[in-house]
Design an enzyme around this catalytic site. Structure first.
Site, PDB file in Angstrom:
ATOM      1  N   LEU A 144      22.566   4.828  -0.304  1.00  0.00           N
ATOM      2  CA  LEU A 144      21.619   4.170  -1.213  1.00  0.00           C
ATOM      3  C   LEU A 144      20.203   4.180  -0.625  1.00  0.00           C
ATOM      4  O   LEU A 144      20.028   4.003   0.581  1.00  0.00           O
ATOM      5  CB  LEU A 144      22.054   2.711  -1.421  1.00  0.00           C
ATOM      6  N   ASN A 149      12.080 -17.748  -8.065  1.00  0.00           N
ATOM      7  CA  ASN A 149      12.360 -18.424  -6.782  1.00  0.00           C
ATOM      8  C   ASN A 149      11.765 -19.833  -6.738  1.00  0.00           C
ATOM      9  O   ASN A 149      12.411 -20.781  -6.292  1.00  0.00           O
ATOM     10  CB  ASN A 149      11.762 -17.627  -5.613  1.00  0.00           C
ATOM     11  N   ARG A 179      -1.785 -16.309  -4.551  1.00  0.00           N
ATOM     12  CA  ARG A 179      -0.999 -17.530  -4.296  1.00  0.00           C
ATOM     13  C   ARG A 179      -1.582 -18.307  -3.108  1.00  0.00           C
ATOM     14  O   ARG A 179      -2.331 -17.741  -2.314  1.00  0.00           O
ATOM     15  CB  ARG A 179       0.456 -17.147  -3.993  1.00  0.00           C
ATOM     16  N   ASP A 237      12.268 -12.680 -10.201  1.00  0.00           N
ATOM     17  CA  ASP A 237      11.419 -13.824 -10.537  1.00  0.00           C
ATOM     18  C   ASP A 237      12.245 -15.097 -10.610  1.00  0.00           C
ATOM     19  O   ASP A 237      13.421 -15.057 -10.979  1.00  0.00           O
ATOM     20  CB  ASP A 237      10.720 -13.546 -11.878  1.00  0.00           C
ATOM     21  N   HIS A 259      12.310 -18.744  -1.961  1.00  0.00           N
ATOM     22  CA  HIS A 259      12.123 -17.387  -1.429  1.00  0.00           C
ATOM     23  C   HIS A 259      13.194 -17.081  -0.373  1.00  0.00           C
ATOM     24  O   HIS A 259      13.729 -15.972  -0.312  1.00  0.00           O
ATOM     25  CB  HIS A 259      10.727 -17.232  -0.815  1.00  0.00           C
ATOM     26  N   GLU A 278      15.766   1.340 -19.608  1.00  0.00           N
ATOM     27  CA  GLU A 278      16.352   0.298 -20.456  1.00  0.00           C
ATOM     28  C   GLU A 278      15.978  -1.034 -19.812  1.00  0.00           C
ATOM     29  O   GLU A 278      16.133  -1.216 -18.603  1.00  0.00           O
ATOM     30  CB  GLU A 278      17.882   0.447 -20.518  1.00  0.00           C
ATOM     31  N   GLU A 334      -1.013  -8.660  -6.962  1.00  0.00           N
ATOM     32  CA  GLU A 334      -1.560  -9.909  -7.519  1.00  0.00           C
ATOM     33  C   GLU A 334      -1.067 -11.148  -6.749  1.00  0.00           C
ATOM     34  O   GLU A 334      -1.635 -12.229  -6.878  1.00  0.00           O
ATOM     35  CB  GLU A 334      -1.166 -10.058  -9.001  1.00  0.00           C
TER      36      GLU A 334
END
Ligand code: FPP
Length: 225
Positions: free
Chosen positions: A124, A14, A64, A12, A29, A191, A60
């Protein structure tokens, strides 16, 4: 010591980063996409980290302005096409989560292509949450299980979700303290780290510091020590 096997990040800030630099929101972005690459490459080098799940577009986010949504779609497609070679070079498996059927056929094709071309990678796992929301994910899972006669168990529900892996460490950049419909089931014992840094300013050094703190936490999972 704890191992951060699965790290999830709500990227969050950007838009605010761009405003602070007198630029249009979309520039934030663009810079955010560069950080996605930096953090992914850092995670490749950490032996403990097996999975990195990044919240790239929520169910959601369609609310935008159309131009911003279109920009994000183009940026994602450009990123995946450009970075396919990076995924392969660093042995990264790409696994999207979310309902990508709402995307354009060209973007769906690009997503599936990266998924197929990296299916053999066993390093990964980078998972991008795309048109993802936990509520939508759970509803789709429950509907999938509807036709089965047996009772739904924790294991069967977990297995029917897009993301079947518990989160160890969940980070949100940008200063807000909320989960915004991200990996709610999977984060039951994660966590949580809420940090003020805006995503385009996040770095592998900051992630390293968070992991150091995470390692020292006593995780009891509801039991006594
Ligand atoms: C939240 O910042 C960020 C998003 C909704 C999109 C996340 C996208 C990226 C990090 C870049 C593209 C990703 C890839 C994988 C190519 P915000 O716009 O809500 O920021 P604000 O809270 O400051 O307005």
């Amino acid at each position: 010591m704890n191992r951060a096997k699965h790290i999830a990040i709500i990227m969050d800030g950007n838009g605010r980063w761009a405003e602070l630099h007198n630029q249009k929101r979309v520039k934030g972005h663009e810079r955010g996409a560069k950080i996605v690459k930096e953090i992914t490459k850092f995670c490749v080098e950490c032996v403990d980290i097996q999975r990195l799940t990044l919240y790239a577009f929520s169910t959601e986010n369609w609310k935008r302005p159309t131009l911003e949504v279109e920009f994000l779609m183009k940026l994602l497609e450009k990123y995946l096409k450009k970075e396919l070679s990076t995924y392969i070079q660093f042995n990264i498996k790409f696994e999207p989560i979310g309902d990508i059927s709402a995307f354009s056929s060209s973007l769906v094709k690009t997503i599936k292509n990266v998924q197929e071309k990296t299916a053999h990678c066993d390093g990964l796992v980078q998972s991008l949450a795309l048109n993802y929301g936990s509520h939508d994910e759970m509803l789709r899972a429950i509907n999938k299980l509807n036709s089965i006669d047996e009772d739904i168990t924790e294991a069967t529900l977990s297995d029917a979700l897009d993301c079947k892996h518990n989160v160890d460490l969940l980070i949100r950049t940008g200063g807000d303290h909320r989960l915004s419909n991200f990996l709610l089931w999977q984060s039951a014992y994660a966590e949580l780290f809420f940090i003020d840094t805006l995503w385009p300013d996040f770095s592998s050094d900051e992630l390293k510091k968070i992991i150091k703190k995470f390692k020292k936490i006593e995780r009891r999972f509801g039991a006594l020590k």
